[in-house]
Design an enzyme around this catalytic site. Structure first.
Site, PDB file in Angstrom:
ATOM      1  N   GLY A 196     -11.741 -42.392 -11.482  1.00 46.09           N
ATOM      2  CA  GLY A 196     -11.257 -43.160 -12.626  1.00 46.09           C
ATOM      3  C   GLY A 196     -11.298 -42.217 -13.811  1.00 46.09           C
ATOM      4  O   GLY A 196     -11.259 -40.999 -13.629  1.00 46.09           O
ATOM      5  N   CYS A 212     -15.010 -37.538  -7.952  1.00 44.47           N
ATOM      6  CA  CYS A 212     -14.184 -37.205  -9.118  1.00 44.47           C
ATOM      7  C   CYS A 212     -14.895 -37.619 -10.414  1.00 44.47           C
ATOM      8  O   CYS A 212     -15.853 -36.968 -10.814  1.00 44.47           O
ATOM      9  CB  CYS A 212     -12.806 -37.836  -8.964  1.00 44.47           C
ATOM     10  SG  CYS A 212     -11.586 -37.105 -10.060  1.00 44.47           S
ATOM     11  N   ARG A 216     -14.137 -30.503 -16.511  1.00 42.90           N
ATOM     12  CA  ARG A 216     -13.176 -31.608 -16.395  1.00 42.90           C
ATOM     13  C   ARG A 216     -11.769 -31.033 -16.267  1.00 42.90           C
ATOM     14  O   ARG A 216     -11.409 -30.080 -16.952  1.00 42.90           O
ATOM     15  CB  ARG A 216     -13.241 -32.516 -17.627  1.00 42.90           C
ATOM     16  CG  ARG A 216     -14.462 -33.404 -17.618  1.00 42.90           C
ATOM     17  CD  ARG A 216     -14.357 -34.484 -18.674  1.00 42.90           C
ATOM     18  NE  ARG A 216     -13.234 -35.375 -18.433  1.00 42.90           N
ATOM     19  CZ  ARG A 216     -12.750 -36.220 -19.329  1.00 42.90           C
ATOM     20  NH1 ARG A 216     -13.259 -36.276 -20.537  1.00 42.90           N
ATOM     21  NH2 ARG A 216     -11.749 -37.011 -19.021  1.00 42.90           N
ATOM     22  N   ILE A 241      -6.974 -34.899  -7.839  1.00 42.26           N
ATOM     23  CA  ILE A 241      -6.172 -35.471  -8.924  1.00 42.26           C
ATOM     24  C   ILE A 241      -6.860 -35.207 -10.254  1.00 42.26           C
ATOM     25  O   ILE A 241      -7.940 -35.736 -10.515  1.00 42.26           O
ATOM     26  CB  ILE A 241      -5.982 -36.979  -8.699  1.00 42.26           C
ATOM     27  CG1 ILE A 241      -5.191 -37.195  -7.398  1.00 42.26           C
ATOM     28  CG2 ILE A 241      -5.273 -37.619  -9.884  1.00 42.26           C
ATOM     29  CD1 ILE A 241      -5.107 -38.612  -6.954  1.00 42.26           C
ATOM     30  N   ARG A 242      -6.243 -34.348 -11.074  1.00 40.61           N
ATOM     31  CA  ARG A 242      -6.898 -33.946 -12.333  1.00 40.61           C
ATOM     32  C   ARG A 242      -8.384 -33.717 -12.036  1.00 40.61           C
ATOM     33  O   ARG A 242      -9.264 -34.194 -12.758  1.00 40.61           O
ATOM     34  CB  ARG A 242      -6.728 -35.034 -13.411  1.00 40.61           C
ATOM     35  CG  ARG A 242      -5.315 -35.090 -13.995  1.00 40.61           C
ATOM     36  CD  ARG A 242      -5.133 -36.279 -14.951  1.00 40.61           C
ATOM     37  NE  ARG A 242      -6.166 -36.384 -15.954  1.00 40.61           N
ATOM     38  CZ  ARG A 242      -6.068 -35.945 -17.213  1.00 40.61           C
ATOM     39  NH1 ARG A 242      -4.964 -35.364 -17.619  1.00 40.61           N
ATOM     40  NH2 ARG A 242      -7.063 -36.092 -18.051  1.00 40.61           N
ATOM     41  N   HIS A 275     -10.826 -37.003  -3.349  1.00 38.10           N
ATOM     42  CA  HIS A 275     -10.798 -38.463  -3.160  1.00 38.10           C
ATOM     43  C   HIS A 275     -10.677 -38.835  -1.688  1.00 38.10           C
ATOM     44  O   HIS A 275      -9.599 -39.219  -1.236  1.00 38.10           O
ATOM     45  CB  HIS A 275      -9.609 -39.064  -3.927  1.00 38.10           C
ATOM     46  CG  HIS A 275      -9.754 -38.984  -5.408  1.00 38.10           C
ATOM     47  ND1 HIS A 275     -10.587 -39.825  -6.113  1.00 38.10           N
ATOM     48  CD2 HIS A 275      -9.197 -38.155  -6.308  1.00 38.10           C
ATOM     49  CE1 HIS A 275     -10.516 -39.523  -7.398  1.00 38.10           C
ATOM     50  NE2 HIS A 275      -9.686 -38.512  -7.543  1.00 38.10           N
ATOM     51  N   GLU A 326     -11.479 -41.450  -0.404  1.00 34.77           N
ATOM     52  CA  GLU A 326     -11.133 -42.885  -0.315  1.00 34.77           C
ATOM     53  C   GLU A 326      -9.628 -43.128  -0.338  1.00 34.77           C
ATOM     54  O   GLU A 326      -9.179 -44.230  -0.022  1.00 34.77           O
ATOM     55  CB  GLU A 326     -11.833 -43.668  -1.436  1.00 34.77           C
ATOM     56  CG  GLU A 326     -11.226 -43.515  -2.835  1.00 34.77           C
ATOM     57  CD  GLU A 326     -11.640 -42.235  -3.564  1.00 34.77           C
ATOM     58  OE1 GLU A 326     -12.295 -41.364  -2.951  1.00 34.77           O
ATOM     59  OE2 GLU A 326     -11.286 -42.097  -4.757  1.00 34.77           O
TER      60      GLU A 326
END
Lengths: 192, 298
Positions: free
Chosen positions: A47, A79, A108, A135-136, A175, A177
């Site tokens: 998130g 993340c 980050r 992702i980022r 990730h 998941e």
């Protein structure tokens, strides 16, 4: 059956809940401090780390989770979750806090902004190759000897850990998941 | 210790949709300068939408509304750590190319700007950056996904502060999904024709009972109660445009909408954050509007 919480203040909560239920866990979505009671483990999802940090504070979960982590609650951060567990955050907001229970420094968006987000297979110790979705993603730049490195990735600038464990605390840059492969979550739930 | 050194893939559907997944349960706020972007981040926004004028000002000013000045986007990117989105005109793939070159995190091919092509939307598959598009019904949503959109937002009616159109569009999309999910496989060909949507996507929705990409809500959300309403109606996150920075106390309103989005099922918490907010933005009755933005795009 282990009782596993998923921090549900913001992020991709649903995917973690589905994977954990599929592995036979009794899953609790955590939005309030009292929902941390009686958990065997907690997953902190992906998130926005600034948003989740903000909501941890306003919801009153922050100090209670801090105490539970100190007592040895098993926790797995992916993340944003990794960022919130780390000892040091690079390129974060100047006032960004973290629990500091994982002895790594993370940058980050260390793998770049969204255009640089990527998929790459990752080889995990004792598991084999799993799909990695970054992702980022935060990049683990330094880590202490207390941190067990379970997978690394060379994304053009040398090997960096992407899955780590320090006693009861697990952290992951990618990730698991978001894919159908549940073996990384299984490593965590098997440790409970 | 094992190591992985395999070639990696950028711009896959999974990483594009994945960023939308990470934004779920969050609030994406329209901002017009770095100061507002900081306020948004300080208040718990998951992302900001960088634009020159919020929709209510676009509506008031008229004229042609275009992509923002790149310098403004660059300044906002430098001021926050959260994702920065920006809008391109419908069909204006050159604006989208520029936004991708600026390294924005998501492009909104948006009806809030003046359309550049009255027949074709942008072919979004050719881009590495992901796109969000608006939709008023399921057919429109699936056409956009067919063109490569990785996130759908119900359109609502931007710049009005009136949630009625957002509710209409969300309810329509979800009712149409339920209809597909309960349909017999042999009915899907005719339903695809009625929806004017790609058959494969219609079959996917029929099988899964949900859109292949996340569904967010936009257009008219201006109070914490509005956010709670649309989340309970099935939206997975909210875009708030004029509703924050056109309210009496933007900081409090921003924080309250963030809390209501997280705790939408807990009316006690929503009530607490709805208290003493000052005035919400002045709204507009949609039946009196001269321009209905939701009718742009098709």
């Amino acid at each position: 059956m282990p009782r596993v919480g998923v921090l549900a203040l913001q992020g991709d909560v649903r995917e973690h809940v589905a994977v954990l239920r599929g592995l036979g866990a009794d899953v609790v979505e955590v939005r309030r401090a009292e929902q941390l009671d009686d958990l065997d483990g907690l997953v902190m999802p992906g998130g926005e780390s600034t948003t989740i940090a903000y909501l941890l504070t306003t919801s009153g979960v922050r100090p209670v989770l801090e105490r539970r982590l100190a007592e040895g609650l098993h926790v797995f951060g992916t993340c944003a979750g990794l960022i919130l567990l780390s000892r040091e955050i690079l390129d974060g907001r100047s006032d960004q806090w973290s629990y500091g229970v994982l002895d790594v420094s993370v940058r980050r968006n260390g793998y770049g902004r969204q255009i640089a987000s990527f998929e790459s297979p990752v080889t995990v110790v004792g598991v084999g190759e799993v799909p990695g979705v970054f992702i980022r993603a935060p990049k683990i730049e330094t880590w202490s000897d207390d941190v067990e490195v379970l997978a690394t990735l060379d994304h053009g600038d040398g090997e960096h850990p992407v899955l780590v464990r320090q006693a009861n605390v697990w952290g992951c840059s990618f990730h698991p998941e978001l894919t159908a492969d549940t073996r990384v979550h299984e490593l965590f739930t098997n440790s409970l | 210790m094992s190591s992985s050194n395999n070639p990696s893939t950028v711009g896959s559907a999974l990483v594009k949709r994945g960023l939308a997944d990470m934004l779920r349960g969050g609030v994406i706020m329209d901002v017009v300068n770095p100061e507002q972007a900081k306020i948004a981040e300080d208040s718990g926004a998951v992302a900001v939408m960088a634009l020159e004028r919020v929709p209510s000002d676009i509506r008031r000013d008229g004229g042609v509304a275009r992509m923002s000045d790149p310098q403004m986007i660059i300044d906002i990117q430098a001021s926050v750590t959260i994702p920065v989105m920006a809008k391109a005109r419908i069909g204006h793939f050159a604006e989208a190319q520029i936004l991708q070159a600026l390294d924005v995190d998501y492009i909104d091919e948006s009806e809030v700007l003046t359309p550049a092509d009255e027949e074709n939307h942008i072919d979004k598959w050719g881009f590495t950056v992901p796109f969000v598009c608006g939709a008023t019904n399921l057919g429109e949503a699936l056409r956009r996904i067919g063109e490569g959109a990785c996130l759908i937002r119900s359109k609502g009616e931007a710049g009005t502060g009136n949630v009625v159109e957002a509710v209409r569009h969300l309810r329509t999309i979800n009712a149409q999904i339920r209809r597909l999910h309960s349909a017999d496989a042999s009915e899907l060909y005719a339903l695809a024709k009625d929806l004017q949507s790609p058959l494969a996507l219609v079959q996917e929705v029929a099988a899964t009972g949900k859109l292949p990409v996340p569904l967010f809500c936009a257009g008219g959300i201006s109070t914490p109660a509005d956010a709670s309403l649309v989340l309970q109606l099935g939206a997975e996150a909210v875009f708030v445009g004029s509703g924050i920075f056109k309210s009496e106390d933007p900081v409090r309103m921003a924080k309250a909408i963030v809390e209501a989005t997280t705790h939408f099922e807990d009316a006690t918490i929503v009530a607490k954050f709805s208290t003493g907010l000052g005035e919400a933005m002045r709204g507009a009755e949609t039946s009196t509007l001269e321009v209905r933005l939701a009718e742009r795009g098709w």
